[in-house]
Design an enzyme around this catalytic site. Structure first.
Site, PDB file in Angstrom:
ATOM      1  CG  HIS A  37     -11.650 -55.320 -51.850  1.00 21.02           C
ATOM      2  ND1 HIS A  37     -12.903 -54.747 -51.447  1.00 21.02           N
ATOM      3  CD2 HIS A  37     -11.058 -55.001 -50.452  1.00 21.02           C
ATOM      4  CE1 HIS A  37     -13.029 -54.109 -50.424  1.00 21.02           C
ATOM      5  NE2 HIS A  37     -11.795 -54.183 -49.763  1.00 21.02           N
ATOM      6  N   GLY A 147      -4.092 -51.288 -50.651  1.00 17.37           N
ATOM      7  CA  GLY A 147      -4.770 -50.357 -51.408  1.00 17.37           C
ATOM      8  C   GLY A 147      -4.033 -49.144 -50.954  1.00 17.37           C
TER       9      GLY A 147
END
Length: 281
Positions: A37, A147
């Site tokens: 993250h 992601g």
């Protein structure tokens, strides 16, 4: 870092930012933040003047109530991590701030919704598109960062942005891995020591497929990969697919972008991973 829990206060603040002609980057998360993250936050900082990270465990994308219940919630640690990397804004709303009672949502996103993760988790991508569309409308970002680990999610959100004509640029950031190859995930904390060792078969198999990739042997590679993962103790394979990177339908010799995707249950924890085999032009 400024922390907002209501849409109204966040939007009022962001209007001031927009008024100064500053660009806004959004990193939507479910919390339980890790280095993966943080890499998204850092990429967002390179591309934008102001970065908003949202933390919201979205109930509509969990088709298993037990999975929702046990999803890790670590807000104090998350705030500390975001402050360390100088994130500008955290949006951390309660469910009541995001959803009205009996709210309905359905977006026709085509075959992609029924494949792979969609097949294993019915309704999951309706929940994903529902919350991401809300976040895009609340934050009105110039750019949003996701992601690669959730490759199918990125593809679905791209489709949503196209269908709803949303004025946001999407950026897919590379998978962050542990030193031994395991893809970083908030769910990894549920792995026992033994599970953690067994889980490495996923990244090892993906690497093996990448190293041995040959367009004319897609079916043979897929079959060998399935055997390699199924042979690992404590690992229950859900799917292994060598897919078209655009449609996620099975790849063939003419496919321009090809991605290998895997999902498996390791012990009691479901993990996903992928690797790009060929980047289309």
């Amino acid at each position: 870092m400024k922390i907002f829990t209501t849409k109204k206060e966040l939007q009022q603040y962001l209007l001031q930012i927009k008024g100064l002609h500053k660009s806004i980057g959004l990193v939507p998360t479910l919390g339980a933040l890790h280095k993966g993250h943080i890499s998204l936050i850092e990429q967002a900082q390179k591309n934008n003047d102001v970065v908003v990270c949202s933390i919201f465990v979205n109930p509509t994308q969990f088709n298993d109530p037990k999975d929702l219940e046990k999803y890790p919630r670590t807000i104090e640690a998350d705030i500390a991590l975001l402050e360390q990397v100088n994130c500008d804004i955290l949006f951390n709303p309660p469910v009541s701030e995001i959803y009205d009672d009996n709210e309905q949502w359905h977006l026709e996103i085509g075959p992609m919704e029924q494949l792979l993760e969609g097949k294993s988790r019915p309704g999951h991508y309706q929940g994903v598109t529902q919350i991401v569309s809300k976040l895009f409308n609340i934050v009105n970002p110039d750019t949003a960062f996701f992601g690669q680990k959730d490759y199918q999610q990125f593809s679905v959100i791209s489709k949503m942005v196209e269908l709803l004509k949303m004025p946001v640029q999407l950026v897919m950031c590379p998978i962050k891995r542990e030193a031994d190859g395991l893809a970083m995930s908030s769910r990894n904390i549920h792995l026992t020591t033994a599970d953690r060792q067994h889980s490495l078969v996923l990244s090892k198999t993906l690497n093996w497929v990448k190293e041995n990739f040959n367009r004319s042997e897609i079916q043979q590679l897929k079959h060998k990969a399935e055997l390699m993962i199924s042979a690992e103790e404590g690992v229950e394979l859900d799917y292994f697919e060598i897919a078209d990177g655009e449609t996620l339908l099975p790849a063939n010799e003419d496919t321009k972008t090809i991605v290998a995707l895997v999902a498996a249950k390791v012990g009691k924890t479901r993990l996903i991973d992928n690797v790009l085999l060929i980047h289309g032009q």
